[in-house]
Design an enzyme around this catalytic site. Structure first.
Site, PDB file in Angstrom:
ATOM      1  N   ASP A  63       0.844  -1.182   0.000  1.00 17.58           N
ATOM      2  CA  ASP A  63       0.000   0.000   0.000  1.00 17.58           C
ATOM      3  C   ASP A  63       0.887   1.241   0.000  1.00 17.58           C
ATOM      4  OD1 ASP A  63      -1.765   2.057   0.408  1.00 17.58           O
ATOM      5  OD2 ASP A  63      -2.737   1.179   2.168  1.00 17.58           O
ATOM      6  N   ASN A  91       3.050   5.584 -11.372  1.00 15.53           N
ATOM      7  CA  ASN A  91       1.787   5.481 -12.099  1.00 15.53           C
ATOM      8  C   ASN A  91       0.583   5.264 -11.187  1.00 15.53           C
ATOM      9  OD1 ASN A  91       0.010   4.757 -14.542  1.00 15.53           O
ATOM     10  ND2 ASN A  91      -0.019   2.848 -13.359  1.00 15.53           N
ATOM     11  N   TYR A 157      -8.572  14.990  -7.077  1.00 13.24           N
ATOM     12  CA  TYR A 157      -7.717  14.383  -8.104  1.00 13.24           C
ATOM     13  C   TYR A 157      -6.957  15.451  -8.893  1.00 13.24           C
ATOM     14  CZ  TYR A 157      -6.494  11.715 -12.320  1.00 13.24           C
ATOM     15  OH  TYR A 157      -5.823  11.128 -13.360  1.00 13.24           O
ATOM     16  N   LYS A 161      -2.900  15.992  -9.009  1.00 14.80           N
ATOM     17  CA  LYS A 161      -2.144  15.871 -10.251  1.00 14.80           C
ATOM     18  C   LYS A 161      -1.406  17.168 -10.583  1.00 14.80           C
ATOM     19  CE  LYS A 161      -2.964  11.604 -11.293  1.00 14.80           C
ATOM     20  NZ  LYS A 161      -1.863  10.604 -11.258  1.00 14.80           N
TER      21      LYS A 161
END
Length: 253
Positions: A63, A91, A157, A161
């Protein structure tokens, strides 16, 4: 026959999903030995490793929300690589859809810890090893065009990013003197099984907007990763390579 990545050992996080799996296979096709990380989808990661070849790929599990696990995974990858790790591909990510009103701090952290903090921890661990290698190494983060073009329901998100893109630039600045190049790849909408059925309106809008007329594929992302990890990109660092078919060039007015 020589390949772009002959002699390299690469670690790909989140390598059990469509993009991660394709990145791993593409790196291997260019000559790299590949360590595939997964959190729970061990069977899928092992299937990809077996397709690459048991002598050229292994699976590590953990994890990435835990800092020590990030360091352990990097250490295990390097040990399998004979003490060397030449490429890291960050990734692993999650992308839940949740409106910003009503989002809790716990909801926010669940995304940020996976999508951003793991990038910090894995990069730090890999760079500490790479800086001792004569040829340094490469680190590539998978970001998103949502770093600059947020979508509704993706506040956590998109913010994560955007930070990933800036982290790569900062890391390129600080690790560059040690021969370590750090870049990001920012994909647009990448096709996957069932996407057209589950989100037909979104796919239609994308296809109408994108100059090249199609969705992206995992192979498109993997090709960009191979390029950045290869000697062809030896003077490229701190760069965000957008892989979106040109949709970001479309006027918004």
């Amino acid at each position: 026959m020589t390949h772009l990545l002959d002699g390299q050992t690469a670690l790909v996080t989140g390598a059990s999903g469509g993009i991660g799996r394709t990145i791993a296979r593409r790196l291997a096709a260019e000559g790299a030995a590949v360590v595939l990380h997964c959190r729970t989808a061990v069977a899928a990661a092992r299937e990809t490793a077996a397709a690459i070849g048991d002598d050229r790929a292994i699976v590590v599990q953990g994890d990435l929300g835990d800092e020590q696990t990030c360091h352990r995974i990097v250490r295990e990858a390097a040990e399998w690589g004979g003490g060397r790790l030449t490429a890291l591909v960050n990734n692993a990510a999650v992308q839940p859809v949740q409106p910003l009103p009503g989002m809790t701090a716990a909801d926010w952290r669940a995304v940020v810890d996976t999508d951003l903090t793991s990038v910090f921890a894995c990069t730090q661990a890999a760079a500490e090893l790479m800086r001792t290698q004569p040829d340094g190494g490469t680190i590539t983060h998978i970001a998103s065009i949502e770093a600059t073009h947020p979508a509704p329901g993706h506040a956590h998100y998109s913010a994560a990013k955007a930070a990933v893109v800036m982290h790569a630039r900062a890391a390129a600045l600080e690790y560059g003197p040690f021969g370590i190049r750090v870049n990001t790849v920012s994909p647009g909408l990448i096709d996957r099984e069932g996407l057209s059925e589950s989100w037909p309106e979104g796919v239609r809008r994308w296809q109408e907007a994108v100059p090249t007329g199609r969705l992206g594929t995992p192979q498109d992302v993997a090709n960009a990763v191979v390029f950045l990890a290869s000697p062809l990109a030896s003077w490229i660092s701190g760069h965000n390579l957008v892989v979106d078919g040109g949709v970001s060039a479309r006027p918004t007015w």
